[in-house]
Each structure stands twice: as structure tokens, then as C-alpha cells.
Design an enzyme around this catalytic site. Sequence first.
Site, PDB file in Angstrom:
ATOM      1  CD  GLU A  23      -1.120   0.510   3.687  1.00 14.00           C
ATOM      2  OE1 GLU A  23      -1.529   1.683   3.680  1.00 14.00           O
ATOM      3  OE2 GLU A  23      -1.407  -0.323   4.558  1.00 14.00           O
ATOM      4  CG  ASP A 137     -15.163   5.145  12.570  1.00 10.55           C
ATOM      5  OD1 ASP A 137     -14.844   4.558  11.517  1.00 10.55           O
ATOM      6  OD2 ASP A 137     -14.596   6.180  12.973  1.00 10.55           O
ATOM      7  CB  SER A 139     -11.539   0.004   8.841  1.00 13.73           C
ATOM      8  OG  SER A 139     -10.737  -0.036   7.675  1.00 13.73           O
ATOM      9  CB  SER A 140     -13.799   0.373   3.712  1.00 16.11           C
ATOM     10  OG  SER A 140     -12.546   0.984   3.459  1.00 16.11           O
ATOM     11  CG  ASP A 141      -8.603  -1.436   5.867  1.00 21.48           C
ATOM     12  OD1 ASP A 141      -8.840  -0.758   4.848  1.00 21.48           O
ATOM     13  OD2 ASP A 141      -7.695  -1.147   6.685  1.00 21.48           O
ATOM     14  CE  LYS A 158      -2.105   1.467  11.708  1.00 18.66           C
ATOM     15  NZ  LYS A 158      -2.730   0.722  10.594  1.00 18.66           N
TER      16      LYS A 158
END
Length: 283
Positions: A23, A137, A139-141, A158
Amino acid sequence: MSIVVAPEVAAALARCGAVVALESTTICHGMPYPKNLQTAMEVEAIVRDNGAIPATIAILDGVPHVGLNSEQLKRLAISGRQFQKTARRDIAHVVASGGNGATTVSATMFFAYKVGIPIFVTGGIGGVHRDGQQTMDVSSDLTELGKTPVAVVSAGVKSILDIPRTLEYLETQGVTVAAYRTNEFPAFFTEISGCQVPCRVDSPEECAKIIYANKNLHLGSGILIAVPIPKQHAASGKIIESAIQTALKEEEDKRIIGNAITPFMLERVKELTGGSSLEASIL
């Protein structure tokens, strides 16, 4: 709109050679220049030393690129936050506007799969944010892992995030989650999180077998292989957690939301730990 694939990446894919996607958000939003450039070059060198071709992914002037040359890497590193943090939802806008995008895990997975790269290596993936059950909330990950068959190798999630809920969400998405040579899911900065994993792998061959089975069965979902940071490089869990709690309070007071949360949190944790969290993330 076509995707520009670097010649050596295209040649490797044509001969069914090993290619590893990387990335670019970590370059532009993860650390300062020139440390970001140095780290990006070192990561690419590690991939090469292990017999594969690195393919760093980014959007340059509205054109998605898979595989960057040294000048393009330097451009990303110097530009830093001038490159938009680009997740899957942002791709169409960045491309249509002729913009520059540093790809997150979700966008990198998308482009890797489009060109046929099955392996992607990164530091830490996104997840469910703390208090995510109230803010939604997420993440789109995580949703990308649920629908894009790419194997993501990372140091876990994380610890600024809600790791137990992240693992629950990955289960809901049908994502195989494995930990390398440990029964505990790593927390990026540290090798422990208190969360057990459903699958343990102890060799590259075992990892390859899972990836092959996932592909052969056409499951359609990704795989997360979590490799803990070496113990000698891990930041102190207590120091990190204290810094996270302080940063979370500041985040709430400043009403920071959306994709600005993670960069803010990582920067504040770095400051509060005297840089030890940054060194841990690089290692």
C-alpha cells in the site's frame, strides 16, 4: 480507465512469478519524509531479497498504478498528505478528478485483485474503532476482506482500535484469520492482544495451503495472516495503552471523526511514547 502495471510486475505475473502488493498510505500518511521513503525502499528490498517482485500501488494524476519506480516512490514520500488517503469508496472520485491517491488496505486489495496479485503485505489493517458499537465507525478494510480474495499479511490490528469487535466483524464477513506461530492475535505495536485466533499457522507452507484452498474453493473472501512484531522490537503494552487512552480523550474533545481518526491517533501516540510506537510500526 485502465490500470498501469509496471513492466517488471506485468512480466512476473505473465510467468506466474511471485508478486507482493504494497500500500501507499503508509508512505504518505504514516511517517515523515525522508523516513517514509527509506522505509518504503527497504520494504521493497526485503520483498526482492525473498524472491518476489514488489508492487506498490497508488493513483497518480488520476491513473491507478500497480508497481512504482524510484522517482514515483520519491514523489509520494515528498508529497505526503497532499496525496488523498484513498479507500475503495474514494477511488472513483480520485480517478475522475485526476487526483493523487495513497491507497489504504481496501483500495490496495481492490487493485491487487484486479491485476491478479494474490498476496498483499502491510503493517496493520483498520478495524472497528473503540465505541464503534455506538458510532458505527468500521474500517472498509474489513468489508474488503469479506469480498476480495487477496491474502493480507500484517502485524495484526492497531491497538488504537477495538480488537475483539474487529475479530467478531471479520468472522461475520467470513474471513479466515490466522496467526503465525502463535495462538494469540497480535496488536501491531505489541505481540499480544489477549484475543485468541481460530487458526494457527507455523510455516510458509501452511500459509500457502490455506491460500490455495481459499482460491480453489472460490470462497470469494480474503485471508488475514497476522504475524506478530518480534518481541525485542515491541513497544511496551502499558505505555502504548496509556498513550492511546490520552489520545482517545483528545480525539473526543477535538471531535475528530471519519478517516482523520487513525492518522491523528497514530501521530499522538507517537508523540506521547517519545517515538517508540513509530519505531515499532517500522520494524
